[in-house]
Design a protein around this motif. Structure first.
Motif, mmCIF file in Angstrom:
data_model
loop_
_atom_site.group_PDB
_atom_site.id
_atom_site.type_symbol
_atom_site.label_atom_id
_atom_site.label_comp_id
_atom_site.label_asym_id
_atom_site.label_seq_id
_atom_site.Cartn_x
_atom_site.Cartn_y
_atom_site.Cartn_z
ATOM 1 N N LEU A 33 27.995 84.062 44.170
ATOM 2 C CA LEU A 33 26.923 83.569 45.030
ATOM 3 C C LEU A 33 26.004 82.623 44.261
ATOM 4 O O LEU A 33 25.539 81.606 44.795
ATOM 5 N N THR A 34 25.745 82.953 43.013
ATOM 6 C CA THR A 34 24.910 82.100 42.178
ATOM 7 C C THR A 34 25.544 80.715 42.008
ATOM 8 O O THR A 34 24.856 79.691 42.076
ATOM 9 N N ILE A 35 26.839 80.690 41.819
ATOM 10 C CA ILE A 35 27.548 79.415 41.682
ATOM 11 C C ILE A 35 27.440 78.594 42.963
ATOM 12 O O ILE A 35 27.266 77.371 42.918
ATOM 13 N N GLU A 36 27.512 79.251 44.116
ATOM 14 C CA GLU A 36 27.365 78.533 45.383
ATOM 15 C C GLU A 36 26.003 77.859 45.472
ATOM 16 O O GLU A 36 25.872 76.760 46.008
ATOM 17 N N LEU A 57 9.526 74.758 49.430
ATOM 18 C CA LEU A 57 9.944 75.922 50.203
ATOM 19 C C LEU A 57 11.259 75.662 50.922
ATOM 20 O O LEU A 57 12.166 76.501 50.912
ATOM 21 N N LEU A 58 11.392 74.496 51.553
ATOM 22 C CA LEU A 58 12.640 74.179 52.239
ATOM 23 C C LEU A 58 13.795 74.101 51.245
ATOM 24 O O LEU A 58 14.911 74.542 51.545
ATOM 25 N N PHE A 59 13.532 73.568 50.066
ATOM 26 C CA PHE A 59 14.560 73.492 49.037
ATOM 27 C C PHE A 59 15.079 74.886 48.696
ATOM 28 O O PHE A 59 16.295 75.120 48.619
ATOM 29 N N ALA A 60 14.169 75.837 48.515
ATOM 30 C CA ALA A 60 14.570 77.216 48.199
ATOM 31 C C ALA A 60 15.415 77.809 49.319
ATOM 32 O O ALA A 60 16.437 78.466 49.070
ATOM 33 N N ILE A 61 15.009 77.584 50.558
ATOM 34 C CA ILE A 61 15.753 78.107 51.706
ATOM 35 C C ILE A 61 17.137 77.476 51.785
ATOM 36 O O ILE A 61 18.149 78.163 51.999
ATOM 37 N N ARG A 62 17.199 76.154 51.613
ATOM 38 C CA ARG A 62 18.487 75.456 51.665
ATOM 39 C C ARG A 62 19.440 75.961 50.584
ATOM 40 O O ARG A 62 20.652 76.087 50.810
ATOM 41 N N LEU A 63 18.921 76.251 49.403
ATOM 42 C CA LEU A 63 19.771 76.788 48.343
ATOM 43 C C LEU A 63 20.362 78.129 48.748
ATOM 44 O O LEU A 63 21.564 78.373 48.560
ATOM 45 N N LEU A 64 19.559 78.983 49.324
ATOM 46 C CA LEU A 64 20.047 80.296 49.759
ATOM 47 C C LEU A 64 21.021 80.170 50.934
ATOM 48 O O LEU A 64 21.973 80.944 51.053
ATOM 49 N N GLU A 65 20.787 79.187 51.786
ATOM 50 C CA GLU A 65 21.701 78.954 52.907
ATOM 51 C C GLU A 65 23.094 78.564 52.426
ATOM 52 O O GLU A 65 24.079 78.780 53.142
ATOM 53 N N GLU A 66 23.191 78.014 51.222
ATOM 54 C CA GLU A 66 24.495 77.643 50.659
ATOM 55 C C GLU A 66 25.415 78.851 50.510
ATOM 56 O O GLU A 66 26.635 78.714 50.474
ATOM 57 N N THR A 67 24.842 80.041 50.439
ATOM 58 C CA THR A 67 25.643 81.258 50.272
ATOM 59 C C THR A 67 26.139 81.801 51.615
ATOM 60 O O THR A 67 26.891 82.777 51.643
ATOM 61 N N ALA A 119 20.495 95.249 42.404
ATOM 62 C CA ALA A 119 20.748 94.200 41.412
ATOM 63 C C ALA A 119 19.953 92.980 41.844
ATOM 64 O O ALA A 119 19.702 92.784 43.034
ATOM 65 N N ARG A 120 19.567 92.174 40.856
ATOM 66 C CA ARG A 120 18.790 90.972 41.188
ATOM 67 C C ARG A 120 19.233 89.792 40.337
ATOM 68 O O ARG A 120 19.470 89.934 39.139
ATOM 69 N N VAL A 121 19.311 88.642 40.991
ATOM 70 C CA VAL A 121 19.518 87.371 40.301
ATOM 71 C C VAL A 121 18.317 86.495 40.625
ATOM 72 O O VAL A 121 17.974 86.305 41.791
ATOM 73 N N THR A 122 17.675 85.971 39.585
ATOM 74 C CA THR A 122 16.518 85.093 39.772
ATOM 75 C C THR A 122 16.873 83.703 39.272
ATOM 76 O O THR A 122 17.292 83.539 38.127
ATOM 77 N N ILE A 123 16.706 82.720 40.154
ATOM 78 C CA ILE A 123 17.039 81.336 39.822
ATOM 79 C C ILE A 123 15.757 80.526 39.724
ATOM 80 O O ILE A 123 15.001 80.421 40.691
ATOM 81 N N ASP A 124 15.515 79.978 38.547
ATOM 82 C CA ASP A 124 14.322 79.174 38.281
ATOM 83 C C ASP A 124 14.685 77.702 38.483
ATOM 84 O O ASP A 124 15.423 77.117 37.679
ATOM 85 N N THR A 129 17.422 77.661 35.112
ATOM 86 C CA THR A 129 17.948 78.828 34.419
ATOM 87 C C THR A 129 18.146 79.973 35.403
ATOM 88 O O THR A 129 17.559 79.998 36.485
ATOM 89 N N VAL A 130 18.980 80.931 34.984
ATOM 90 C CA VAL A 130 19.293 82.098 35.804
ATOM 91 C C VAL A 130 19.007 83.357 34.999
ATOM 92 O O VAL A 130 19.421 83.481 33.841
ATOM 93 N N ASN A 131 18.287 84.280 35.612
ATOM 94 C CA ASN A 131 18.114 85.622 35.059
ATOM 95 C C ASN A 131 19.078 86.525 35.826
ATOM 96 O O ASN A 131 18.854 86.836 37.000
ATOM 97 N N PHE A 132 20.163 86.927 35.160
ATOM 98 C CA PHE A 132 21.254 87.640 35.821
ATOM 99 C C PHE A 132 21.146 89.131 35.537
ATOM 100 O O PHE A 132 21.514 89.617 34.474
ATOM 101 N N ASN A 133 20.632 89.871 36.519
ATOM 102 C CA ASN A 133 20.417 91.304 36.329
ATOM 103 C C ASN A 133 21.309 92.125 37.249
ATOM 104 O O ASN A 133 20.856 93.013 37.959
#
Length: 199
Positions: A33-36, A57-67, A119-124, A129-133
């Motif tokens: 999902l992170t790769i998407e 904000l729209l950018f963040a939403i669009r990124l999540l919509e990619e999944t 589990a949590r993945v945080t994308i900055d 960068t990615v915090n992969f937890n």
């Protein structure tokens, strides 16, 4: 364990949006999902956030919509208001359900997603960068019990909290290899911690 995933999109310290996935809290699902999200990062930033007031904000939403995720129908109007859409032709994806992903932008909604996460993945998006937890830390006191049961801890050296976008495929290769070899327990030399890769 580890079925429920939360992916958060943040700019520096500010979380812009997050998304709950009911069955994706495993390392291999989480990295895919992170790769998407990362795959079309630059395209979305350049072309998909032009005619709005709150581009971030729209950018963040669009990124999540990619999944494949979306916004709940009951929240779409409020979300559009927060984004400040100028072009009426811009639409938000409606969530198909918790399996595909539910995007939240309000403090209450994001808090609810965090409540359920395992589990949590945080994308900055600022630092790329990615915090992969999607891993579980094993206390050193527990380690002996695992070894007594025959568990072998293999040495690795990965900064899971600070993975650069360009290194995400290296992380995927590591996870894929671990799954293939059925090796899920590691001693991370980077921070001297023992971990269990959630699978």
């Amino acid at each position: 364990m580890g079925q429920r995933l939360n992916i958060e999109i943040k700019n520096k310290e500010k979380v812009l949006a997050n998304c709950y996935y009911h069955w994706s809290g495993f390392a291999n699902s989480a990295v895919n999902l992170t790769i998407e999200i990362i795959r079309n990062f630059e395209y979305i930033r350049k072309y998909e956030t032009q005619n709005v007031k709150n581009k971030e904000l729209l950018f963040a939403i669009r990124l999540l919509e990619e999944t494949g995720a979306g916004t709940q129908k009951s929240e779409i109007d409020n979300t559009i208001k927060e984004i400040g859409l100028i072009d009426e032709n811009i639409k938000l994806k409606e969530s198909k359900g918790r399996n595909e992903g539910i995007i939240e932008i309000s403090e209450e909604g994001m808090k609810e997603n965090r409540y359920w996460e395992e589990a949590r993945v945080t994308i900055d998006i600022e630092n790329k960068t990615v915090n992969f937890n999607a891993i579980r830390e094993i206390e050193k006191e527990e380690k002996q019990e695992y070894e007594d049961d025959g568990t072998k801890f293999v040495d690795i050296n990965i900064d899971f909290k600070n993975i650069k976008f360009e290194d995400i495929f290296n992380l995927k290769a590591f996870i894929d290899k671990s799954c293939y070899e059925e090796q899920y327990y590691f001693k991370n030399k980077f921070d001297d911690k023992y971990i269990h890769l959630i699978q």
